[in-house]
Write a protein that holds these residues in place. Structure first.
Motif, PDB file in Angstrom:
ATOM      1  N   ILE A  64       2.560   0.734  -1.492  1.00 20.49           N
ATOM      2  CA  ILE A  64       1.113   0.587  -1.674  1.00 20.49           C
ATOM      3  C   ILE A  64       0.501   1.921  -2.077  1.00 20.49           C
ATOM      4  O   ILE A  64      -0.357   1.973  -2.976  1.00 20.49           O
ATOM      5  CB  ILE A  64       0.457   0.032  -0.384  1.00 20.49           C
ATOM      6  CG1 ILE A  64       0.836  -1.434  -0.202  1.00 20.49           C
ATOM      7  CG2 ILE A  64      -1.054   0.208  -0.410  1.00 20.49           C
ATOM      8  CD1 ILE A  64       0.421  -2.023   1.141  1.00 20.49           C
ATOM      9  N   SER A  65       0.945   2.999  -1.454  1.00 17.06           N
ATOM     10  CA  SER A  65       0.441   4.333  -1.811  1.00 17.06           C
ATOM     11  C   SER A  65       0.775   4.661  -3.259  1.00 17.06           C
ATOM     12  O   SER A  65      -0.061   5.196  -4.006  1.00 17.06           O
ATOM     13  CB  SER A  65       1.024   5.400  -0.884  1.00 17.06           C
ATOM     14  OG  SER A  65       0.572   5.207   0.431  1.00 17.06           O
ATOM     15  N   GLN A  66       1.999   4.346  -3.661  1.00 12.86           N
ATOM     16  CA  GLN A  66       2.423   4.596  -5.038  1.00 12.86           C
ATOM     17  C   GLN A  66       1.561   3.792  -6.016  1.00 12.86           C
ATOM     18  O   GLN A  66       1.079   4.331  -7.017  1.00 12.86           O
ATOM     19  CB  GLN A  66       3.894   4.222  -5.224  1.00 12.86           C
ATOM     20  CG  GLN A  66       4.394   4.386  -6.640  1.00 12.86           C
ATOM     21  CD  GLN A  66       5.789   3.812  -6.816  1.00 12.86           C
ATOM     22  OE1 GLN A  66       6.367   3.254  -5.898  1.00 12.86           O
ATOM     23  NE2 GLN A  66       6.328   3.949  -8.013  1.00 12.86           N
ATOM     24  N   LEU A  67       1.363   2.521  -5.727  1.00  9.59           N
ATOM     25  CA  LEU A  67       0.550   1.673  -6.608  1.00  9.59           C
ATOM     26  C   LEU A  67      -0.908   2.150  -6.639  1.00  9.59           C
ATOM     27  O   LEU A  67      -1.565   2.085  -7.689  1.00  9.59           O
ATOM     28  CB  LEU A  67       0.628   0.212  -6.168  1.00  9.59           C
ATOM     29  CG  LEU A  67       1.976  -0.472  -6.388  1.00  9.59           C
ATOM     30  CD1 LEU A  67       1.977  -1.856  -5.752  1.00  9.59           C
ATOM     31  CD2 LEU A  67       2.305  -0.556  -7.868  1.00  9.59           C
ATOM     32  N   SER A  71      -2.768   3.254  -9.948  1.00  5.97           N
ATOM     33  CA  SER A  71      -4.025   2.594 -10.314  1.00  5.97           C
ATOM     34  C   SER A  71      -5.126   3.622 -10.558  1.00  5.97           C
ATOM     35  O   SER A  71      -5.900   3.502 -11.517  1.00  5.97           O
ATOM     36  CB  SER A  71      -4.430   1.625  -9.205  1.00  5.97           C
ATOM     37  OG  SER A  71      -5.664   1.029  -9.508  1.00  5.97           O
ATOM     38  N   ARG A  72      -5.207   4.616  -9.706  1.00  2.00           N
ATOM     39  CA  ARG A  72      -6.228   5.661  -9.894  1.00  2.00           C
ATOM     40  C   ARG A  72      -5.990   6.432 -11.185  1.00  2.00           C
ATOM     41  O   ARG A  72      -6.940   6.763 -11.904  1.00  2.00           O
ATOM     42  CB  ARG A  72      -6.229   6.604  -8.698  1.00  2.00           C
ATOM     43  CG  ARG A  72      -6.844   5.970  -7.475  1.00  2.00           C
ATOM     44  CD  ARG A  72      -6.940   6.925  -6.307  1.00  2.00           C
ATOM     45  NE  ARG A  72      -7.507   6.232  -5.156  1.00  2.00           N
ATOM     46  CZ  ARG A  72      -7.124   6.425  -3.913  1.00  2.00           C
ATOM     47  NH1 ARG A  72      -6.188   7.306  -3.635  1.00  2.00           N
ATOM     48  NH2 ARG A  72      -7.686   5.762  -2.932  1.00  2.00           N
ATOM     49  N   ALA A  73      -4.729   6.722 -11.476  1.00  2.00           N
ATOM     50  CA  ALA A  73      -4.408   7.425 -12.716  1.00  2.00           C
ATOM     51  C   ALA A  73      -4.781   6.568 -13.924  1.00  2.00           C
ATOM     52  O   ALA A  73      -5.348   7.066 -14.914  1.00  2.00           O
ATOM     53  CB  ALA A  73      -2.931   7.796 -12.753  1.00  2.00           C
ATOM     54  N   ARG A  77      -7.531   7.370 -16.906  1.00  2.00           N
ATOM     55  CA  ARG A  77      -7.249   7.275 -18.348  1.00  2.00           C
ATOM     56  C   ARG A  77      -8.234   6.321 -19.022  1.00  2.00           C
ATOM     57  O   ARG A  77      -8.762   6.611 -20.101  1.00  2.00           O
ATOM     58  CB  ARG A  77      -5.816   6.811 -18.582  1.00  2.00           C
ATOM     59  CG  ARG A  77      -4.763   7.859 -18.244  1.00  2.00           C
ATOM     60  CD  ARG A  77      -3.369   7.470 -18.742  1.00  2.00           C
ATOM     61  NE  ARG A  77      -2.929   6.162 -18.278  1.00  2.00           N
ATOM     62  CZ  ARG A  77      -2.280   5.926 -17.127  1.00  2.00           C
ATOM     63  NH1 ARG A  77      -2.015   6.931 -16.323  1.00  2.00           N
ATOM     64  NH2 ARG A  77      -1.921   4.701 -16.781  1.00  2.00           N
ATOM     65  N   LEU A  78      -8.499   5.202 -18.391  1.00  2.42           N
ATOM     66  CA  LEU A  78      -9.434   4.219 -18.937  1.00  2.42           C
ATOM     67  C   LEU A  78     -10.841   4.811 -19.015  1.00  2.42           C
ATOM     68  O   LEU A  78     -11.559   4.618 -19.999  1.00  2.42           O
ATOM     69  CB  LEU A  78      -9.431   2.953 -18.083  1.00  2.42           C
ATOM     70  CG  LEU A  78     -10.309   1.800 -18.565  1.00  2.42           C
ATOM     71  CD1 LEU A  78      -9.887   1.364 -19.971  1.00  2.42           C
ATOM     72  CD2 LEU A  78     -10.223   0.632 -17.603  1.00  2.42           C
TER      73      LEU A  78
END
Length: 99
Positions: A64-67, A71-73, A77-78
């Motif tokens: 979950i931490s990795q995801l 997601s934040r990265a 970018r978005l």
């Protein structure tokens, strides 16, 4: 039936009852031992299950931490792409209004 025969019969019945009680006690002891073994095995399995569950929770938490980081990265970018697009649209509109 004589008194002697009655006593013999009573002794025989009493001996049979005593033997039956002895067998019952032995059976109860065996059942108790088996129950204790099963309880010990069950306790061990419950502890193992608890450990496995904690390990699975830790793996899930790491995933979950990795995801979350991914997601934040992706959001960053978005956000950058949206800013570029809005800026380009603003420049395009500003350029078309001059003409």
């Amino acid at each position: 039936m004589t008194t002697e025969e009655r006593f013999d019969r009573i002794e025989h019945i009493t001996a049979a009852i005593a033997e039956e009680r002895h067998k019952d006690r032995e059976e109860y002891k065996t059942l108790w031992r088996d129950t204790q073994l099963q309880l010990n095995e069950l306790s061990t399995r419950v502890l193992q299950f608890g450990n496995e569950s904690r390990e699975a929770d830790a793996r899930l938490e790491a995933r979950i931490s990795q995801l979350t980081e991914e997601s934040r990265a992706a959001d960053k970018r978005l956000e950058g792409r949206i800013e570029s697009l809005v800026s380009a649209i603003g420049e395009f509109i500003a350029g078309n209004q001059r003409q």
